[in-house]
Design an enzyme around this catalytic site. Structure first.
Site, PDB file in Angstrom:
ATOM      1  N   THR A 156       3.003   2.030  -2.030  1.00 26.72           N
ATOM      2  CA  THR A 156       4.331   1.763  -2.584  1.00 26.72           C
ATOM      3  C   THR A 156       4.405   2.116  -4.065  1.00 26.72           C
ATOM      4  O   THR A 156       5.494   2.316  -4.597  1.00 26.72           O
ATOM      5  CB  THR A 156       4.700   0.273  -2.405  1.00 26.72           C
ATOM      6  OG1 THR A 156       3.552  -0.511  -2.746  1.00 26.72           O
ATOM      7  CG2 THR A 156       5.100  -0.028  -0.986  1.00 26.72           C
ATOM      8  N   ASP A 157       3.245   2.223  -4.724  1.00 28.32           N
ATOM      9  CA  ASP A 157       3.281   2.433  -6.189  1.00 28.32           C
ATOM     10  C   ASP A 157       3.962   3.745  -6.567  1.00 28.32           C
ATOM     11  O   ASP A 157       4.792   3.782  -7.470  1.00 28.32           O
ATOM     12  CB  ASP A 157       1.887   2.295  -6.837  1.00 28.32           C
ATOM     13  CG  ASP A 157       0.815   3.219  -6.295  1.00 28.32           C
ATOM     14  OD1 ASP A 157       1.062   3.909  -5.274  1.00 28.32           O
ATOM     15  OD2 ASP A 157      -0.283   3.263  -6.884  1.00 28.32           O
ATOM     16  N   SER A 178     -23.957   9.692 -16.255  1.00 32.51           N
ATOM     17  CA  SER A 178     -23.653   8.717 -15.204  1.00 32.51           C
ATOM     18  C   SER A 178     -24.958   8.292 -14.536  1.00 32.51           C
ATOM     19  O   SER A 178     -25.668   9.128 -13.972  1.00 32.51           O
ATOM     20  CB  SER A 178     -22.725   9.326 -14.152  1.00 32.51           C
ATOM     21  OG  SER A 178     -22.736   8.500 -12.991  1.00 32.51           O
ATOM     22  N   GLY A 220     -15.608   5.506  -3.277  1.00 30.14           N
ATOM     23  CA  GLY A 220     -14.886   5.969  -2.088  1.00 30.14           C
ATOM     24  C   GLY A 220     -14.660   4.891  -1.045  1.00 30.14           C
ATOM     25  O   GLY A 220     -14.463   5.188   0.128  1.00 30.14           O
ATOM     26  N   SER A 221     -14.650   3.621  -1.447  1.00 27.10           N
ATOM     27  CA  SER A 221     -14.468   2.518  -0.495  1.00 27.10           C
ATOM     28  C   SER A 221     -13.106   1.862  -0.623  1.00 27.10           C
ATOM     29  O   SER A 221     -12.880   0.784  -0.088  1.00 27.10           O
ATOM     30  CB  SER A 221     -15.538   1.449  -0.714  1.00 27.10           C
ATOM     31  OG  SER A 221     -16.799   2.004  -0.500  1.00 27.10           O
ATOM     32  N   GLY A 222     -12.219   2.486  -1.397  1.00 27.53           N
ATOM     33  CA  GLY A 222     -10.890   1.906  -1.559  1.00 27.53           C
ATOM     34  C   GLY A 222     -10.859   0.769  -2.564  1.00 27.53           C
ATOM     35  O   GLY A 222      -9.885   0.019  -2.632  1.00 27.53           O
ATOM     36  N   LEU A 223     -11.911   0.609  -3.357  1.00 28.56           N
ATOM     37  CA  LEU A 223     -11.924  -0.443  -4.390  1.00 28.56           C
ATOM     38  C   LEU A 223     -11.765   0.171  -5.781  1.00 28.56           C
ATOM     39  O   LEU A 223     -11.904  -0.503  -6.786  1.00 28.56           O
ATOM     40  CB  LEU A 223     -13.197  -1.284  -4.300  1.00 28.56           C
ATOM     41  CG  LEU A 223     -13.438  -1.958  -2.945  1.00 28.56           C
ATOM     42  CD1 LEU A 223     -14.710  -2.800  -2.974  1.00 28.56           C
ATOM     43  CD2 LEU A 223     -12.255  -2.835  -2.535  1.00 28.56           C
ATOM     44  N   GLU A 236       0.839  -1.206   0.000  1.00 29.74           N
ATOM     45  CA  GLU A 236       0.000   0.000   0.000  1.00 29.74           C
ATOM     46  C   GLU A 236       0.873   1.255   0.000  1.00 29.74           C
ATOM     47  O   GLU A 236       1.804   1.378   0.792  1.00 29.74           O
ATOM     48  CB  GLU A 236      -0.912  -0.023   1.233  1.00 29.74           C
ATOM     49  CG  GLU A 236      -2.311   0.451   0.952  1.00 29.74           C
ATOM     50  CD  GLU A 236      -3.062  -0.461  -0.034  1.00 29.74           C
ATOM     51  OE1 GLU A 236      -3.276  -0.001  -1.177  1.00 29.74           O
ATOM     52  OE2 GLU A 236      -3.430  -1.579   0.326  1.00 29.74           O
ATOM     53  N   ASP A 270      -4.102   1.555  -9.514  1.00 32.88           N
ATOM     54  CA  ASP A 270      -5.524   1.313  -9.786  1.00 32.88           C
ATOM     55  C   ASP A 270      -5.791   1.202 -11.284  1.00 32.88           C
ATOM     56  O   ASP A 270      -6.512   0.318 -11.745  1.00 32.88           O
ATOM     57  CB  ASP A 270      -6.369   2.444  -9.196  1.00 32.88           C
ATOM     58  CG  ASP A 270      -6.190   2.570  -7.691  1.00 32.88           C
ATOM     59  OD1 ASP A 270      -5.471   1.738  -7.104  1.00 32.88           O
ATOM     60  OD2 ASP A 270      -6.758   3.510  -7.107  1.00 32.88           O
TER      61      ASP A 270
HETATM   62  P1  ADP Z   1     -12.416   5.238  -5.045  1.00 32.29           P
HETATM   63  O1  ADP Z   1     -11.654   5.283  -6.317  1.00 32.29           O
HETATM   64  O2  ADP Z   1     -11.695   4.544  -3.943  1.00 32.29           O
HETATM   65  O3  ADP Z   1     -13.795   4.689  -5.199  1.00 32.29           O
HETATM   66  P2  ADP Z   1     -12.109   8.087  -5.282  1.00 32.29           P
HETATM   67  O4  ADP Z   1     -12.355   9.198  -4.321  1.00 32.29           O
HETATM   68  O5  ADP Z   1     -10.758   7.925  -5.857  1.00 32.29           O
HETATM   69  O6  ADP Z   1     -12.612   6.749  -4.562  1.00 32.29           O
HETATM   70  O7  ADP Z   1     -13.086   8.248  -6.535  1.00 32.29           O
HETATM   71  C1  ADP Z   1     -14.470   8.423  -6.333  1.00 32.29           C
HETATM   72  C2  ADP Z   1     -15.018   9.460  -7.301  1.00 32.29           C
HETATM   73  O8  ADP Z   1     -14.989   8.941  -8.643  1.00 32.29           O
HETATM   74  C3  ADP Z   1     -16.455   9.800  -7.052  1.00 32.29           C
HETATM   75  O9  ADP Z   1     -16.586  10.801  -6.057  1.00 32.29           O
HETATM   76  C4  ADP Z   1     -16.917  10.310  -8.430  1.00 32.29           C
HETATM   77  O10 ADP Z   1     -16.514  11.633  -8.621  1.00 32.29           O
HETATM   78  C5  ADP Z   1     -16.102   9.426  -9.371  1.00 32.29           C
HETATM   79  N1  ADP Z   1     -16.885   8.256  -9.820  1.00 32.29           N
HETATM   80  C6  ADP Z   1     -16.616   6.954  -9.634  1.00 32.29           C
HETATM   81  N2  ADP Z   1     -17.535   6.163 -10.242  1.00 32.29           N
HETATM   82  C7  ADP Z   1     -18.417   6.986 -10.851  1.00 32.29           C
HETATM   83  C8  ADP Z   1     -19.590   6.812 -11.650  1.00 32.29           C
HETATM   84  N3  ADP Z   1     -20.050   5.590 -11.951  1.00 32.29           N
HETATM   85  N4  ADP Z   1     -20.225   7.918 -12.119  1.00 32.29           N
HETATM   86  C9  ADP Z   1     -19.755   9.148 -11.828  1.00 32.29           C
HETATM   87  N5  ADP Z   1     -18.674   9.384 -11.079  1.00 32.29           N
HETATM   88  C10 ADP Z   1     -18.000   8.332 -10.584  1.00 32.29           C
HETATM   89 MG    MG Z   2      -9.773   6.267  -6.594  1.00 34.18          MG
END
Ligand code: ADP
Ligand code: MG
Length: 385
Positions: free
Chosen positions: A35-36, A67, A121-124, A33, A171
């Site tokens: 490290t990239d 979206s 926003g769940s780290g996936l 984690e 990612d």
């Molecule tokens: P993670 O990549 O861990 O889910 P991030 O904060 O890096 O969290 O990215 C989340 C953001 O990516 C969201 O707040 C949104 O802006 C964008 N996002 C992700 N998936 C979608 C989607 N299907 N439609 C619109 N925006 C998206």
């Molecule tokens: Mg992300």
């Protein structure tokens, strides 16, 4: 999640014509984690959770994207001479178009619909799944060849420069290059990848803490700055080092006095994590699940104590998991400050494990964790059907 038929129907309703379909997966990182962006080692796998894009080329230079998750449509002109980020979800989409165009790709306009089962926003990595599905879709719409390593780099560039998040390559790279039933041990300097089969005696279980603390992106950029500072301070004594990848644990210890306590601990996480990834890949490939699990536990302790990117809820979730029967190891996965954990669990114990985690986490925190066992998928590609 939108089925293929639902996606096509929704696209027809929005744009009145037929699309082609693309899928790009989210990911879980087994170990390695932060490290990239230190030119180090990581070991992610692509997930069943994915972003699906329906795309049809236009004859003009307009990108129109809807979206389903957000319920919004936005437009972008490919001929805009000075495209500006809007500081919302569209930056992940139009930033990719800007990065592709900047690399000399002659794009065409397109109508796009995106739907995603990756929790945000769940780290996936919902963000990379979105970027990569868009990048692949735009190149395909323009009839251009697709190089998956180049696509990953350009999607990372979009997130770094247009979104303003200084993420590493992990990612986007795994969303592009994931391999069915395997994790990939990746050298983030050379981008060499080693497929590591997931031992059939084990399952990868992902549990969502259901919390996401808002400091994530600011703290992320701060961690990155600490790593750069460590390299700057160590370089005069260690010679031509380019990144913490080039620092051994012994060299770090010997030169500890050059760094503040915080910078030292940040560097110690990276330097020790790189060693853990290399060892974990060998352990997993060689069937030593206990050793792989122990390294995952050590990784969590290092993220919690040295890199300070965990949080109370995630620590509770990891503590619960590490004590259950049949568990080899458990750790937070992803950028930090909430999100998900990944556990390596004996296949026969996985169902009981998931139920026990669910109950114990809710008792401890009042939060209902979503928990599932994953099987690694291929990276981005056309969605059949
Ligand atoms: P993670 O990549 O861990 O889910 P991030 O904060 O890096 O969290 O990215 C989340 C953001 O990516 C969201 O707040 C949104 O802006 C964008 N996002 C992700 N998936 C979608 C989607 N299907 N439609 C619109 N925006 C998206
Ligand atoms: Mg992300």
């Amino acid at each position: 999640m939108f089925s293929v038929d639902e996606l096509k129907a929704k696209f027809r309703e929005l744009y009145g014509r037929e699309p082609f379909l693309v899928r790009a997966p989210g990911r879980v990182n087994l170990i390695g984690e932060h490290t990239d962006y230190n030119d180090g080692f990581i070991m992610p796998a692509a997930l069943e959770y994915e972003t699906r894009a329906a795309v049809a080329p236009r004859t003009d230079r307009i990108l129109r994207v809807h979206s389903a998750k957000i319920g919004e449509t936005a437009e972008f002109d490919l001929d805009d001479p000075a495209p500006q980020p809007r500081r919302d979800w569209t930056d992940y989409v139009f930033g990719v178009a800007v990065a592709l165009a900047g690399a000399g790709k002659r794009l065409t306009g397109a109508d796009i619909l995106v739907a995603s089962s990756v929790p945000v926003g769940s780290g996936l990595s919902s963000s990379a799944a979105l970027e990569v599905s868009i990048g692949y879709g735009l190149l395909a719409a323009a009839g251009l060849p697709i190089d998956l390593v180049e696509l990953a780099k350009l999607c990372q560039k979009a997130e770094n420069e247009f979104v303003g998040m200084r993420c590493g390559i992990m990612d986007q790279f795994i969303s592009c290059n994931g391999q069915h039933d395997h994790a990939l041990m990746i050298d983030c300097r050379s981008l060499d990848k080693r497929p590591v089969p997931i031992d059939p005696r084990a399952r990868l279980v992902i549990a969502n803490s259901m919390v996401h603390h808002e400091l994530a992106s600011g703290e992320y950029n701060k961690r990155r700055a600490s790593c750069e500072e460590a390299v700057r301070l160590l370089a005069p004594v260690l010679g031509p080092i380019r990144a913490l990848r080039d620092v051994t644990p012994a060299a770090l210890e010997a030169n500890k006095a050059l760094l503040s306590d915080v910078t030292y601990r940040r560097a110690r996480h990276i330097v020790s994590e790189n060693e853990r990834v290399l060892e974990a890949a060998d352990a997993l490939a060689g069937g030593d699940l206990a050793r792989c699990g122990a390294l995952m536990n050590a990784s969590h302790a290092s993220m919690r104590d040295d890199y300070e990117i965990s949080c109370e809820e995630v620590d509770v979730l990891v503590d619960i998991a590490q004590k259950l029967p049949g568990v080899f190891g458990s750790r937070m996965t992803g950028g930090g400050f909430g999100g998900c954990t990944v556990s390596l669990v004996e296949a026969g114990a996985a169902d009981a494990f998931m139920e026990a985690v669910r109950v114990a986490y809710e008792t401890a925190t009042g939060l209902k964790s979503t928990i599932f066992a994953c099987s690694p998928q291929q990276g981005v590609g056309p969605l059949e059907g």
